[in-house]
Design an enzyme around this catalytic site. Structure first.
Site, PDB file in Angstrom:
ATOM      1  N   ASP A   1       0.808  -1.230   0.000  1.00 33.11           N
ATOM      2  CA  ASP A   1       0.000   0.000   0.000  1.00 33.11           C
ATOM      3  C   ASP A   1       0.835   1.271   0.000  1.00 33.11           C
ATOM      4  O   ASP A   1       0.442   2.299   0.552  1.00 33.11           O
ATOM      5  CB  ASP A   1      -0.958   0.024   1.216  1.00 33.11           C
ATOM      6  CG  ASP A   1      -1.885  -1.172   1.220  1.00 33.11           C
ATOM      7  OD1 ASP A   1      -2.268  -1.619   0.126  1.00 33.11           O
ATOM      8  OD2 ASP A   1      -2.208  -1.655   2.324  1.00 33.11           O
TER       9      ASP A   1
ATOM     10  N   HIS B   1      -4.899  -1.412  -5.556  1.00 34.00           N
ATOM     11  CA  HIS B   1      -4.070  -0.327  -6.088  1.00 34.00           C
ATOM     12  C   HIS B   1      -4.987   0.828  -6.457  1.00 34.00           C
ATOM     13  O   HIS B   1      -5.750   0.743  -7.420  1.00 34.00           O
ATOM     14  CB  HIS B   1      -3.271  -0.806  -7.304  1.00 34.00           C
ATOM     15  CG  HIS B   1      -2.225  -1.829  -6.962  1.00 34.00           C
ATOM     16  ND1 HIS B   1      -1.349  -2.348  -7.874  1.00 34.00           N
ATOM     17  CD2 HIS B   1      -1.913  -2.412  -5.774  1.00 34.00           C
ATOM     18  CE1 HIS B   1      -0.545  -3.201  -7.261  1.00 34.00           C
ATOM     19  NE2 HIS B   1      -0.872  -3.271  -5.995  1.00 34.00           N
TER      20      HIS B   1
HETATM   21  P1  GDP Z   1      -0.826   0.493  -3.511  1.00 31.40           P
HETATM   22  O1  GDP Z   1      -1.482  -0.768  -3.091  1.00 31.40           O
HETATM   23  O2  GDP Z   1       0.649   0.466  -3.293  1.00 31.40           O
HETATM   24  O3  GDP Z   1      -1.171   0.908  -4.912  1.00 31.40           O
HETATM   25  O4  GDP Z   1      -1.381   1.638  -2.545  1.00 31.40           O
HETATM   26  P2  GDP Z   1      -2.925   1.832  -2.056  1.00 31.40           P
HETATM   27  O5  GDP Z   1      -3.715   2.334  -3.187  1.00 31.40           O
HETATM   28  O6  GDP Z   1      -3.390   0.606  -1.361  1.00 31.40           O
HETATM   29  O7  GDP Z   1      -2.738   2.903  -0.925  1.00 31.40           O
HETATM   30  C1  GDP Z   1      -2.257   4.184  -1.202  1.00 31.40           C
HETATM   31  C2  GDP Z   1      -3.339   5.208  -0.821  1.00 31.40           C
HETATM   32  O8  GDP Z   1      -2.766   6.476  -0.711  1.00 31.40           O
HETATM   33  C3  GDP Z   1      -4.442   5.343  -1.847  1.00 31.40           C
HETATM   34  O9  GDP Z   1      -5.628   5.697  -1.171  1.00 31.40           O
HETATM   35  C4  GDP Z   1      -3.962   6.496  -2.720  1.00 31.40           C
HETATM   36  O10 GDP Z   1      -5.024   7.198  -3.366  1.00 31.40           O
HETATM   37  C5  GDP Z   1      -3.310   7.361  -1.697  1.00 31.40           C
HETATM   38  N1  GDP Z   1      -2.158   8.133  -2.157  1.00 31.40           N
HETATM   39  C6  GDP Z   1      -1.133   7.750  -2.966  1.00 31.40           C
HETATM   40  N2  GDP Z   1      -0.195   8.711  -3.036  1.00 31.40           N
HETATM   41  C7  GDP Z   1      -0.640   9.721  -2.256  1.00 31.40           C
HETATM   42  C8  GDP Z   1      -0.100  10.995  -1.866  1.00 31.40           C
HETATM   43  O11 GDP Z   1       0.989  11.375  -2.255  1.00 31.40           O
HETATM   44  N3  GDP Z   1      -0.845  11.744  -1.005  1.00 31.40           N
HETATM   45  C9  GDP Z   1      -2.064  11.347  -0.535  1.00 31.40           C
HETATM   46  N4  GDP Z   1      -2.721  12.145   0.290  1.00 31.40           N
HETATM   47  N5  GDP Z   1      -2.586  10.152  -0.875  1.00 31.40           N
HETATM   48  C10 GDP Z   1      -1.881   9.358  -1.700  1.00 31.40           C
HETATM   49  P1  IMO Z   2      -1.156  -4.087  -2.323  1.00 31.06           P
HETATM   50  O1  IMO Z   2      -0.725  -4.655  -3.653  1.00 31.06           O
HETATM   51  C1  IMO Z   2      -1.216  -4.607   1.991  1.00 31.06           C
HETATM   52  C2  IMO Z   2      -1.130  -8.744   3.437  1.00 31.06           C
HETATM   53  C3  IMO Z   2      -2.296  -9.327   4.204  1.00 31.06           C
HETATM   54  C4  IMO Z   2      -1.594 -10.418   4.993  1.00 31.06           C
HETATM   55  C5  IMO Z   2      -0.493 -10.906   4.073  1.00 31.06           C
HETATM   56  C6  IMO Z   2      -0.843 -12.167   3.275  1.00 31.06           C
HETATM   57  O2  IMO Z   2      -2.396  -3.270  -2.389  1.00 31.06           O
HETATM   58  O3  IMO Z   2      -0.004  -3.408  -1.665  1.00 31.06           O
HETATM   59  P2  IMO Z   2      -2.496 -12.750   1.299  1.00 31.06           P
HETATM   60  O4  IMO Z   2      -3.932 -12.447   1.069  1.00 31.06           O
HETATM   61  O5  IMO Z   2      -1.570 -12.225   0.245  1.00 31.06           O
HETATM   62  O6  IMO Z   2      -2.238 -14.221   1.557  1.00 31.06           O
HETATM   63  O7  IMO Z   2      -2.126 -12.001   2.676  1.00 31.06           O
HETATM   64  O8  IMO Z   2      -0.239  -9.827   3.184  1.00 31.06           O
HETATM   65  N1  IMO Z   2      -1.485  -8.172   2.113  1.00 31.06           N
HETATM   66  C7  IMO Z   2      -1.455  -6.868   1.825  1.00 31.06           C
HETATM   67  N2  IMO Z   2      -1.206  -5.802   2.603  1.00 31.06           N
HETATM   68  N3  IMO Z   2      -1.435  -4.423   0.672  1.00 31.06           N
HETATM   69  C8  IMO Z   2      -1.630  -5.494  -0.144  1.00 31.06           C
HETATM   70  O9  IMO Z   2      -1.624  -5.376  -1.481  1.00 31.06           O
HETATM   71  C9  IMO Z   2      -1.717  -6.782   0.436  1.00 31.06           C
HETATM   72  N4  IMO Z   2      -1.907  -8.033  -0.061  1.00 31.06           N
HETATM   73  C10 IMO Z   2      -1.767  -8.876   0.983  1.00 31.06           C
HETATM   74  O10 IMO Z   2      -2.893  -8.357   5.025  1.00 31.06           O
HETATM   75  O11 IMO Z   2      -0.981  -9.899   6.147  1.00 31.06           O
HETATM   76 MG    MG Z   3      -2.959  -1.411  -1.762  1.00 28.11          MG
END
Ligand code: GDP
Ligand code: IMO
Ligand code: MG
Length: 422
Positions: free
Chosen positions: A13, A41
């Site tokens: 994340d 994502h």
């Molecule tokens: P990913 O799984 O690595 O793609 O990340 P996620 O989407 O799960 O989590 C990132 C969160 O932060 C999302 O809600 C994005 O919209 C938000 N986000 C990403 N970059 C920024 C930033 O620079 N500032 C803020 N405020 N939010 C961001």
């Molecule tokens: P993105 O791509 C954050 C975590 C789960 C759990 C461990 C294993 O959005 O960064 P799984 O379902 O893969 O067997 O879970 O990994 N986990 C994540 N945490 N972001 C994710 O994806 C995750 N995908 C799995 O919480 O601890």
């Molecule tokens: Mg994510």
């Protein structure tokens, strides 16, 4: 010509989707190299706001070929739901393909994921997303999995399922779950074939052609190093390799052809699920990071654990991944903190440790922090380095030094243009 990997450098994340969305505008191809629909994502652009689970984040560009790569595990039902949302926003999905080698998540994988988690004792729970990721990759490693190519050939599929199902049914009944029937699984696969038959392709010629034509290729990772099967906090990991090495096996690209490896790092840290997280903040600052950063899982909605940037883990991450540049995201979330902490070492049983140890020692590690003065100014409108307050520049510069890698991108908001390129 470039082949750039976008890799999660913390616990997931980090904002990988956001960075891939930015880079994909100019890319010819975008490949998800591992993981499944456990991903969330988040992408915000002119088409709307999306939480992508299995579809590569380059999908919004009709001229970018998007491939769900060989190293992934695919749930075709959730893929359909996701594609419906994307299509409803007026985005074409004609540019999406799935490699024949990708493994298929079947309903029993999800059932077993939930049951295996439930059977684990308190502290040993991984907190999986219950998407069937671990059980599907287990079948892959056991050489008994069902691949995308198998659903194209009924005879092959029936033989594979006849070998697999008796064992899966024994596992299901061990957990007191209902058995699955061959006919039902065949019918499900026939449905998937009717929807996705034309999209299941061999990615090798496509990627090879793109490479020989000097195209720009993005490799999109899922999750982050700390939950890598080999290099993360085992057993609290996922079942694939989010690290840079996983790009080669998952996308079928030799390490010597990769030109850039970008590590995506939040300016602080979060983790969802079990396992060690040394710089976790259980106090008001942790709550404030969660509130301001909207730190709730994009896939499961669970509140994320929050804490400070861990430079020891990030330095390890940089070494294992060999980053050529960093993308620091969510800088704006720190705008209102008077003091910002960075973990620079651990105290493990009285010993000062500066290199990330393996899981059992991480569980005992206490963070040692260096404190920075906050900049107390809005950074969300900054578009170049000079726009950042001096204290924010100092903070980012220090992170770059601690991690030992140049900073290439600073994200100051979730929208596509809220970014500074260095
Ligand atoms: P990913 O799984 O690595 O793609 O990340 P996620 O989407 O799960 O989590 C990132 C969160 O932060 C999302 O809600 C994005 O919209 C938000 N986000 C990403 N970059 C920024 C930033 O620079 N500032 C803020 N405020 N939010 C961001
Ligand atoms: P993105 O791509 C954050 C975590 C789960 C759990 C461990 C294993 O959005 O960064 P799984 O379902 O893969 O067997 O879970 O990994 N986990 C994540 N945490 N972001 C994710 O994806 C995750 N995908 C799995 O919480 O601890
Ligand atoms: Mg994510």
């Amino acid at each position: 010509m470039s082949i750039s990997a976008i890799v999660g450098a913390q616990w997931g994340d980090e904002g990988k989707g956001r960075i891939v969305d930015y880079l994909a505008v100019k890319a010819d191809m975008c490949i998800r190299y591992q993981g499944g629909d456990n991903a969330g994502h988040t992408v915000i652009n002119d088409n709307g706001k999306f939480a992508l689970h299995i579809i590569p984040s380059g999908i919004f560009n009709p001229n970018t070929i998007n491939i769900v790569g060989a190293g992934t595990v695919v749930n075709f039902d959730t893929m359909t739901e996701e594609l419906d949302q994307i299509k409803a926003a007026g985005v074409t999905v004609d540019n999406l393909f799935i490699d024949k080698r990708a493994h298929i998540i079947m309903p029993f994988h999800q059932m077993l994921d939930g049951a295996e988690e439930a059977s684990k004792a308190g502290e040993w729970k991984i907190g999986t997303t219950k998407k069937g990721i671990g059980p599907c990759y287990s079948d892959k490693a056991a050489r008994s999995g069902i691949r995308a190519v198998d659903i194209l050939d009924e005879d092959r599929l029936i033989t594979r399922l006849e070998m697999l199902l008796p064992r899966k049914n024994r596992e299901l009944s061990y957990f007191g779950l209902p058995e699955v029937k061959l006919d039902d699984m065949m019918a499900l696969c026939a449905k998937w074939k009717s929807i996705y038959g034309d999209k299941i392709i061999d990615m090798v010629p496509l990627v090879r052609k793109a490479y020989t034509e000097n195209k720009d290729i993005l490799l999109e990772g899922q999750l982050g190093i700390m939950r890598d099967l080999d290099w993360g906090i085992y057993p609290y990991t996922t079942s694939s390799n989010p690290t840079a090495g996983g790009t080669c096996s998952g996308a079928g690209i030799s390490p010597r052809r990769i030109t850039d490896i970008y590590g995506v790092l939040k300016a602080y840290a979060t983790s969802v699920g079990g396992g060690p997280f040394m710089s976790e903040d259980f106090g008001e600052d942790g709550d404030k990071l969660r509130d301001l950063g909207h730190e709730y899982g994009a896939t499961t909605g669970r509140p994320r654990r929050t804490g400070w940037f861990d430079a020891v883990a990030a330095d390890y991450s940089c070494w294992i991944n060999g980053f050529t540049g960093l993308a620091i995201t969510k800088m704006d979330i720190l705008d209102t903190f008077e003091k910002i902490k960075v973990c620079v070492a651990y105290d493990i049983d009285g010993e000062i440790v500066k290199e990330l140890p393996e899981t059992a020692l991480q569980e005992k590690a206490k963070p040692i922090y260096k404190e920075f003065d906050g900049w107390m100014e809005d950074t969300s409108n900054a578009r170049k380095w000079e726009d950042l307050p001096v204290k924010a520049q100092e903070y980012v510069t220090e992170i770059g030094k601690l991690v030992g890698c140049p900073i290439k991108f600073i994200s100051v908001g979730p929208e596509r243009d809220q970014i500074i390129i260095l």
